[in-house]
Scaffold this active site. Sequence first.
Site, PDB file in Angstrom:
ATOM      1  N   ASP A 154      83.241 -13.084  11.692  1.00  0.00           N
ATOM      2  CA  ASP A 154      84.347 -13.257  10.749  1.00  0.00           C
ATOM      3  C   ASP A 154      85.581 -13.704  11.521  1.00  0.00           C
ATOM      4  OD1 ASP A 154      85.817 -13.215   8.413  1.00  0.00           O
ATOM      5  OD2 ASP A 154      86.234 -11.067   8.528  1.00  0.00           O
ATOM      6  N   HIS A 189      97.771 -15.677   5.958  1.00  0.00           N
ATOM      7  CA  HIS A 189      97.169 -14.346   5.944  1.00  0.00           C
ATOM      8  C   HIS A 189      97.552 -13.567   7.206  1.00  0.00           C
ATOM      9  CE1 HIS A 189      94.274 -11.109   5.464  1.00  0.00           C
ATOM     10  NE2 HIS A 189      93.776 -11.384   6.639  1.00  0.00           N
ATOM     11  N   ARG A 219     101.867  -4.355  11.609  1.00  0.00           N
ATOM     12  CA  ARG A 219     102.575  -4.249  12.893  1.00  0.00           C
ATOM     13  C   ARG A 219     104.027  -4.704  12.742  1.00  0.00           C
ATOM     14  NH1 ARG A 219      97.334  -5.963  13.555  1.00  0.00           N
ATOM     15  NH2 ARG A 219      97.935  -8.082  13.008  1.00  0.00           N
ATOM     16  N   GLU A 267      88.537  -9.413   0.618  1.00  0.00           N
ATOM     17  CA  GLU A 267      89.008 -10.589   1.350  1.00  0.00           C
ATOM     18  C   GLU A 267      88.229 -11.790   0.844  1.00  0.00           C
ATOM     19  OE1 GLU A 267      90.910  -8.798   5.432  1.00  0.00           O
ATOM     20  OE2 GLU A 267      88.863  -9.534   5.560  1.00  0.00           O
ATOM     21  N   GLU A 271      86.900 -15.296   1.150  1.00  0.00           N
ATOM     22  CA  GLU A 271      86.619 -16.135   2.315  1.00  0.00           C
ATOM     23  C   GLU A 271      85.549 -17.180   1.974  1.00  0.00           C
ATOM     24  OE1 GLU A 271      86.125 -14.167   6.042  1.00  0.00           O
ATOM     25  OE2 GLU A 271      87.184 -12.352   5.405  1.00  0.00           O
ATOM     26  N   ASP A 312      84.714 -10.163   1.948  1.00  0.00           N
ATOM     27  CA  ASP A 312      84.658  -9.234   3.084  1.00  0.00           C
ATOM     28  C   ASP A 312      85.405  -7.956   2.684  1.00  0.00           C
ATOM     29  OD1 ASP A 312      84.509  -8.087   5.597  1.00  0.00           O
ATOM     30  OD2 ASP A 312      86.188  -9.247   6.400  1.00  0.00           O
ATOM     31  N   ARG A 367      91.278  -0.499   3.972  1.00  0.00           N
ATOM     32  CA  ARG A 367      92.471  -0.672   4.806  1.00  0.00           C
ATOM     33  C   ARG A 367      92.900   0.599   5.526  1.00  0.00           C
ATOM     34  NH1 ARG A 367      92.135  -5.890   5.561  1.00  0.00           N
ATOM     35  NH2 ARG A 367      92.152  -7.039   3.602  1.00  0.00           N
ATOM     36  N   GLN A 386      90.449   1.041   8.392  1.00  0.00           N
ATOM     37  CA  GLN A 386      90.732  -0.044   9.339  1.00  0.00           C
ATOM     38  C   GLN A 386      91.988   0.216  10.169  1.00  0.00           C
ATOM     39  OE1 GLN A 386      91.377  -3.792   7.344  1.00  0.00           O
ATOM     40  NE2 GLN A 386      91.895  -4.892   9.218  1.00  0.00           N
ATOM     41  N   TYR A 409      91.231   0.426  14.320  1.00  0.00           N
ATOM     42  CA  TYR A 409      90.994  -0.925  14.850  1.00  0.00           C
ATOM     43  C   TYR A 409      91.566  -1.221  16.228  1.00  0.00           C
ATOM     44  CZ  TYR A 409      95.618  -3.020  14.000  1.00  0.00           C
ATOM     45  OH  TYR A 409      96.940  -3.359  14.051  1.00  0.00           O
ATOM     46  N   LYS A 448      85.083  -2.428   7.743  1.00  0.00           N
ATOM     47  CA  LYS A 448      84.589  -3.671   7.166  1.00  0.00           C
ATOM     48  C   LYS A 448      83.070  -3.804   7.204  1.00  0.00           C
ATOM     49  CE  LYS A 448      88.725  -6.345   8.243  1.00  0.00           C
ATOM     50  NZ  LYS A 448      88.971  -7.191   7.062  1.00  0.00           N
ATOM     51  N   THR A 494      79.432  -6.779   2.900  1.00  0.00           N
ATOM     52  CA  THR A 494      80.044  -8.104   2.833  1.00  0.00           C
ATOM     53  C   THR A 494      79.210  -8.885   1.825  1.00  0.00           C
ATOM     54  OG1 THR A 494      80.611  -7.958   5.178  1.00  0.00           O
ATOM     55  CG2 THR A 494      80.718 -10.144   4.160  1.00  0.00           C
ATOM     56  N   THR A 505      90.110 -14.459   5.780  1.00  0.00           N
ATOM     57  CA  THR A 505      90.749 -14.419   4.469  1.00  0.00           C
ATOM     58  C   THR A 505      91.530 -15.702   4.214  1.00  0.00           C
ATOM     59  OG1 THR A 505      91.024 -12.078   4.873  1.00  0.00           O
ATOM     60  CG2 THR A 505      92.232 -13.013   3.004  1.00  0.00           C
ATOM     61  N   GLU A 552      97.907  -8.097   0.640  1.00  0.00           N
ATOM     62  CA  GLU A 552      99.001  -9.074   0.587  1.00  0.00           C
ATOM     63  C   GLU A 552      99.600  -9.160  -0.814  1.00  0.00           C
ATOM     64  OE1 GLU A 552      97.741 -12.836   2.923  1.00  0.00           O
ATOM     65  OE2 GLU A 552      95.951 -11.646   2.586  1.00  0.00           O
TER      66      GLU A 552
HETATM   67  O1  LIG Z   1      95.580  -8.260  11.466  1.00  0.00           O
HETATM   68  C1  LIG Z   1      94.763  -7.339  11.452  1.00  0.00           C
HETATM   69  O2  LIG Z   1      94.839  -6.364  12.185  1.00  0.00           O
HETATM   70  C2  LIG Z   1      93.632  -7.371  10.524  1.00  0.00           C
HETATM   71  C3  LIG Z   1      93.310  -8.433   9.801  1.00  0.00           C
HETATM   72  C4  LIG Z   1      92.218  -8.403   8.851  1.00  0.00           C
HETATM   73  O3  LIG Z   1      91.775  -7.395   8.349  1.00  0.00           O
HETATM   74  C5  LIG Z   1      91.644  -9.674   8.460  1.00  0.00           C
HETATM   75  C6  LIG Z   1      90.230  -9.941   8.868  1.00  0.00           C
HETATM   76  O4  LIG Z   1      89.217  -9.284   8.658  1.00  0.00           O
HETATM   77  C7  LIG Z   1      90.047 -11.310   9.313  1.00  0.00           C
HETATM   78  C8  LIG Z   1      90.264 -12.184   8.145  1.00  0.00           C
HETATM   79  O5  LIG Z   1      89.524 -12.026   7.167  1.00  0.00           O
HETATM   80  O6  LIG Z   1      91.150 -13.060   8.184  1.00  0.00           O
HETATM   81 CA   LIG Z   2      87.691 -10.828   6.884  1.00  0.00          CA
HETATM   82 MG   LIG Z   3      82.356  -7.151   6.194  1.00  0.00          MG
END
Ligand SMILES: O=C(O)/C=C/C(=O)CC(=O)CC(=O)O
Ligand SMILES: [Ca+2]
Ligand SMILES: [Mg+2]
Length: 402
Positions: free
Chosen positions: A112, A119, A128, A183, A185, A217, A221, A224, A228, A237, A241, A328, A342
């Site tokens: 992915d 995005h 962040r 998401e 995609e 996807d 959140r 995640q 992450y 995630k 999917t 995304t 978003e």
């Molecule tokens: O910026 C992040 O920490 C996380 C981003 C995402 O969750 C997006 C991801 O899975 C990738 C995407 O679909 O663009």
């Molecule tokens: Ca994704």
């Molecule tokens: Mg997935």
Amino acid sequence: MWSTDSPFGPHNLPYGVFRHGGRPPRIGVRIGDSVLDLDGAEAADLILAGGALRRPVLNEFLALGRPQWTAVRHRIAELVTREEHRAEIEPLLVPLAEVELLLPFAVGDYVDFYSSEHHAMNVGRIFRPERPALPPNWKHLPIGYHGRAGTVVVSGTPVVRPSGQRSTPEGPVFGPSIRLDIEAEVGFVVGVPSNHGEPVPPSRFAEHVFGVVLVNDWSARDIQAWEYQPLGPFLGKSFATSVSPWVVPLEALAGAWVPAPHQDPPVLDYLRDDPHVGLDLRLAVDWNGTRISEPPFASMYWTPAQQLAHLTVNGASLRTGDLFASGTVSGPEKRQTGSLLELTLGGAEPVRLAGGAERTFLEDGDTITISATAPGLGGTVVDLGEVTGTVKPAVTIASLSV
Ligand SMILES: O=C(O)/C=C/C(=O)CC(=O)CC(=O)O
Ligand SMILES: [Ca+2]
Ligand SMILES: [Mg+2]
């Protein structure tokens, strides 16, 4: 016989796998609101593909390569457009409404990406806020991660709300996700494998990639956000999917290539694609039947050919059935974003659905449907179908026999 007036006319011809009348799975191609049974067509010698169409998944056909893909596509187009073939194909047509559509290919590796600048900026600001929205590497390489191929499911498969850890001011707690998201995609399906150790440059994209599916996807959140750093997405995630059941061949999208956004700073040589083009796929996201967003795939910063080049530049090989998703898809406008994170500004601004319901993240019983169309040649429209899924309640640990 069919004309190009239908967005599933002979200019589209997406491949899938269907079950009908209690028989084992078969490969078929969608034409209008029917499925042409390709297993039956090959058995009757109407199409020659060395038996690859007489399998329960597309993989053997995907491995044949572009000359064969083209030959089979031309033959199918002949069969469905020429009056002289009507009697031969009529017994092989099944109404779409009577079939169950299955996962069309055995998924190899699943990757992915994160290739929409809009995005990445939006998520960066939400996740962040203390740092620059785009990380320093973002414009130098298409960021991605390896996902979980075994939980790629076909459209219509229920999505059980995942449980996991989330962070609270009092410390981590365990339970069903309370920030379940989507998401929107686009996924690229690899047909022809590559040799281990040999990168695949952008110019060889069309030799290896067979076609396109739509992808949701699903993303938890809260799980995640807690898990992450520093390694990237994991359990937030990997639970499901979803992909659309029809793989649209690249050939059907010949009229949809458009210049991709200008890249500044210039990319390193191995990522240079000429022409630098993306696909004008127009996505739409419906939440319990209300259209909430229309993400434009043409706005993606990194192109599919660049993604393929990057994911193989270290010598990692491709296998038949590999799936790489775009990341995304979000355009510059709020009503063009591909995630609820978003659209609701991190859950701060609810979305109003038809009937007055307000939502931030997904509730049990909610249904998300992602669909897309693309311009075809000569003013036609190519329909990519849809990927849909309904959220089911979490399985509680107490209900499991531990
Ligand atoms: O910026 C992040 O920490 C996380 C981003 C995402 O969750 C997006 C991801 O899975 C990738 C995407 O679909 O663009
Ligand atoms: Ca994704
Ligand atoms: Mg997935």
